[in-house]
Design a protein around this motif. Structure first.
Motif, PDB file in Angstrom:
ATOM      1  N   GLN A   1      -3.528  -4.634  -8.367  1.00  0.00           N
ATOM      2  CA  GLN A   1      -2.206  -4.178  -8.808  1.00  0.00           C
ATOM      3  C   GLN A   1      -1.189  -5.310  -8.759  1.00  0.00           C
ATOM      4  O   GLN A   1      -0.287  -5.391  -9.606  1.00  0.00           O
ATOM      5  CB  GLN A   1      -1.731  -3.008  -7.946  1.00  0.00           C
ATOM      6  CG  GLN A   1      -0.482  -2.315  -8.472  1.00  0.00           C
ATOM      7  CD  GLN A   1      -0.694  -1.694  -9.836  1.00  0.00           C
ATOM      8  OE1 GLN A   1      -1.635  -0.930 -10.046  1.00  0.00           O
ATOM      9  NE2 GLN A   1       0.187  -2.014 -10.790  1.00  0.00           N
TER      10      GLN A   1
ATOM     11  N   ILE B   1      -5.163  -2.849  -4.403  1.00  0.00           N
ATOM     12  CA  ILE B   1      -3.825  -3.397  -4.160  1.00  0.00           C
ATOM     13  C   ILE B   1      -3.736  -4.812  -4.721  1.00  0.00           C
ATOM     14  O   ILE B   1      -2.761  -5.169  -5.390  1.00  0.00           O
ATOM     15  CB  ILE B   1      -3.511  -3.393  -2.650  1.00  0.00           C
ATOM     16  CG1 ILE B   1      -3.335  -1.951  -2.158  1.00  0.00           C
ATOM     17  CG2 ILE B   1      -2.258  -4.221  -2.347  1.00  0.00           C
ATOM     18  CD1 ILE B   1      -3.250  -1.838  -0.643  1.00  0.00           C
TER      19      ILE B   1
ATOM     20  N   ASP C   1       0.827  -1.199   0.000  1.00  0.00           N
ATOM     21  CA  ASP C   1       0.000   0.000   0.000  1.00  0.00           C
ATOM     22  C   ASP C   1       0.866   1.255   0.000  1.00  0.00           C
ATOM     23  O   ASP C   1       0.624   2.200  -0.766  1.00  0.00           O
ATOM     24  CB  ASP C   1      -0.910  -0.020   1.234  1.00  0.00           C
ATOM     25  CG  ASP C   1      -1.647   1.287   1.458  1.00  0.00           C
ATOM     26  OD1 ASP C   1      -2.314   1.760   0.528  1.00  0.00           O
ATOM     27  OD2 ASP C   1      -1.551   1.842   2.576  1.00  0.00           O
TER      28      ASP C   1
ATOM     29  N   PHE D   1       2.685   1.268  -3.591  1.00  0.00           N
ATOM     30  CA  PHE D   1       1.772   1.431  -4.733  1.00  0.00           C
ATOM     31  C   PHE D   1       1.132   2.824  -4.753  1.00  0.00           C
ATOM     32  O   PHE D   1       0.962   3.419  -5.818  1.00  0.00           O
ATOM     33  CB  PHE D   1       0.665   0.387  -4.682  1.00  0.00           C
ATOM     34  CG  PHE D   1       1.097  -1.020  -4.998  1.00  0.00           C
ATOM     35  CD1 PHE D   1       2.347  -1.286  -5.546  1.00  0.00           C
ATOM     36  CD2 PHE D   1       0.244  -2.086  -4.770  1.00  0.00           C
ATOM     37  CE1 PHE D   1       2.739  -2.578  -5.849  1.00  0.00           C
ATOM     38  CE2 PHE D   1       0.621  -3.384  -5.066  1.00  0.00           C
ATOM     39  CZ  PHE D   1       1.873  -3.626  -5.604  1.00  0.00           C
ATOM     40  N   ASN D   2       0.765   3.304  -3.566  1.00  0.00           N
ATOM     41  CA  ASN D   2       0.010   4.550  -3.480  1.00  0.00           C
ATOM     42  C   ASN D   2       0.854   5.741  -3.050  1.00  0.00           C
ATOM     43  O   ASN D   2       0.314   6.839  -2.852  1.00  0.00           O
ATOM     44  CB  ASN D   2      -1.176   4.376  -2.522  1.00  0.00           C
ATOM     45  CG  ASN D   2      -2.144   3.310  -3.005  1.00  0.00           C
ATOM     46  OD1 ASN D   2      -2.573   3.336  -4.150  1.00  0.00           O
ATOM     47  ND2 ASN D   2      -2.461   2.360  -2.136  1.00  0.00           N
TER      48      ASN D   2
ATOM     49  N   THR E   1      -9.538   0.249  -1.196  1.00  0.00           N
ATOM     50  CA  THR E   1      -8.095   0.377  -1.451  1.00  0.00           C
ATOM     51  C   THR E   1      -7.453  -0.996  -1.519  1.00  0.00           C
ATOM     52  O   THR E   1      -6.580  -1.258  -2.366  1.00  0.00           O
ATOM     53  CB  THR E   1      -7.426   1.222  -0.353  1.00  0.00           C
ATOM     54  OG1 THR E   1      -8.049   2.499  -0.287  1.00  0.00           O
ATOM     55  CG2 THR E   1      -5.938   1.397  -0.628  1.00  0.00           C
TER      56      THR E   1
END
Length: 485
Positions: free
Chosen positions: A319, A316, A262, A265-266, A312
């Motif tokens: 992704q 993830i 997290d 990725f973010n 979210t």
């Protein structure tokens, strides 16, 4: 357990054919990298339907790997953790075969947990729905005894894994005998595998109920009396994990792998920072293990919010699939023979799109958060998803259980990436700051700074998530202030 990086590995999947060969590798090619080694099941047989977690004989080392003297030799050179498979035995075990042959006259009749030992009458659909399940379908399998009688037996994981009655005298003796064998072989720590499922009680979830805590505490005290520390393996809602940690030596920080993804990725460290404020400190940290990347550990439960918003979390997971070019989809959920539908099966390196810089940043975060870090053997070599093994077995978790040759390992050890990873491991093992106090420094959420201080020494990890830049600085009396990366 030493406050140093630990290795998790199968004996026969890391370029070795035996325990003695593994001991030599730890003293040669991997010298100085690990304070201890968690040996995944080495019992007979290592190639069962669940890769050793369904032992026919828990107290016999598979002869292809060596014997207890070999393990004792390894334990003298390196701390050894072993799995105590608490919940079940193999359907191929002599105990269960005797049960099928003799029924109630078998000396092992009380060892096998049948449905009627928990439910006095036929179980209702409502009661079945209460039972916490690691896999779809019924928690029972019907077996026919030699005399023709049919009994429903608890099989929490697979029909080849027969649940034992740990409340029975013979069940308790079975586990204590394994502890004694471990003690004689020099095992210094055990991982209680599937302990959360060990106690079944009508009208409950049969998972981590009050009686389970009592059972774990009792077994822990028995292990401690033999000089053995205990790690409890529980995948669960994060607040439950916090409560469990108060009652045992160590738990896994299973929330960390997804929180690190997290964060990367973010480009946002807020969820990780919030977790570090409340996370237990008596933890073993991992990014990858022989199982998948856990989702339940950060997800919501009912009307209780998780560590990451579910929307979210879904992104993830997606992704991960994108980064692995959908190879992880072929190994996750109903796509393969999975025991745990709440995990994503993928190597951590592929989950990060095989980005070496991102992977090194992920490991740096793992090594700097509180806890003793473990590195899985596939993660040590930044391994790809093993699609050939997955295709051969159709077992989802095999995507992350590659059999390495010495040639493959030697190629990785010569790489620039491994040189950096090795430098990071040795720093975590050797710098005294990690035996001191931890703090999360105040930064914007597109940054992350973690600091350890021990008297006059310190070490700081600083990451710019927007630019994916890693910086580690440290100070000690010998090196003074220096930059590691």
């Amino acid at each position: 357990m030493k406050n140093q990086v630990q290795l998790i590995t199968y004996v026969d999947r890391i370029g070795c054919n035996s325990i003695s060969e593994l001991e030599y590798m730890l003293q040669s090619k991997l010298n100085g990298l690990f304070g201890g080694v968690h040996l995944l099941p080495f019992y007979y047989p290592i190639d069962g339907k669940d890769a050793g977690f369904d032992p026919i004989d828990h107290m016999q080392i598979d002869s292809r790997l060596g014997d207890w003297n070999d393990l004792k030799s390894l334990a003298k050179a390196s701390e050894v953790m072993a799995d105590l498979i608490v919940n079940h035995i193999s359907a191929e075990s002599s105990q269960f075969k005797d049960f099928l042959e003799k029924g109630s006259k078998s000396e092992f009749f009380d060892l096998v947990l049948t449905r009627d030992k928990v439910f006095s009458e036929d179980i209702s659909e409502e009661e079945i729905l209460k039972i916490y399940r690691p896999r779809p379908g019924s928690p029972f399998t019907k077996f026919q005894l030699k005399d023709g009688k049919e009994l429903a037996v608890w099989t929490t994981f697979t029909s080849n894994q027969i649940d034992i009655d740990v409340n029975s005298n013979i069940g308790l003796a079975y586990l204590e005998n394994i502890l004694t064998v471990f003690q004689k072989a020099g095992v210094s720590m055990i991982r209680l595998d599937a302990a959360g499922y060990a106690i079944k009680k009508a009208g409950t979830s049969c998972f981590m109920i009050k009686e389970t805590f009592d059972f774990i505490d009792d077994l822990t005290q028995k292990a401690k009396s033999k000089g053995i520390e205990v790690l409890v393996e529980i995948h669960s809602f994060y607040q439950t994990q916090i409560e469990i940690a108060k009652k045992v030596d160590y738990v896994y920080d299973f929330a960390l792998p997804v929180l690190v993804l997290d964060t990367i990725f973010n480009a946002n460290s807020s969820n990780l920072k919030n977790w570090l404020k409340i996370a237990p400190k008596n933890v073993i940290t991992v990014l990858d293990t022989h199982d998948g990347i856990g989702v339940v550990d950060v997800a919501s439960e009912g009307n209780r919010a998780g560590l990451i918003p579910d929307t979210t979390l879904e992104k993830i997971v997606e992704q991960i699939h994108i980064n692995s070019k959908d190879s992880s989809k072929k190994a996750t959920g109903a796509a393969a023979s999975n025991l745990d539908l709440y995990q994503v099966n993928c190597t951590y390196f592929e989950a990060l799109g095989k980005d070496e810089n991102a992977y090194l940043i992920a490991r740096a975060i793992q090594f700097f958060v509180p806890g003793i870090p473990q590195v899985y053997y596939v993660g040590l070599f930044a391994g790809d998803n093993d699609m050939e093994l997955l295709s051969n077995t159709n077992v989802g978790r095999d995507i992350n259980r590659h059999y390495y040759s010495q040639e493959e390992i030697d190629a990785v050890l010569k790489s620039r990436f491994f040189n950096d990873f090795k430098k990071l491991i040795l720093f975590r093992n050797q710098h005294s700051a990690f035996n001191g106090q931890f703090e999360v420094l105040d930064t914007l959420n597109n940054e992350l700074q973690l600091k350890w201080t021990n008297e006059d020494t310190w070490a700081v990890l600083a990451i710019n998530l927007s630019e994916m830049k890693l910086n580690i600085t440290f100070y000690d009396e010998i090196e003074k202030e220096k930059v590691l990366f």
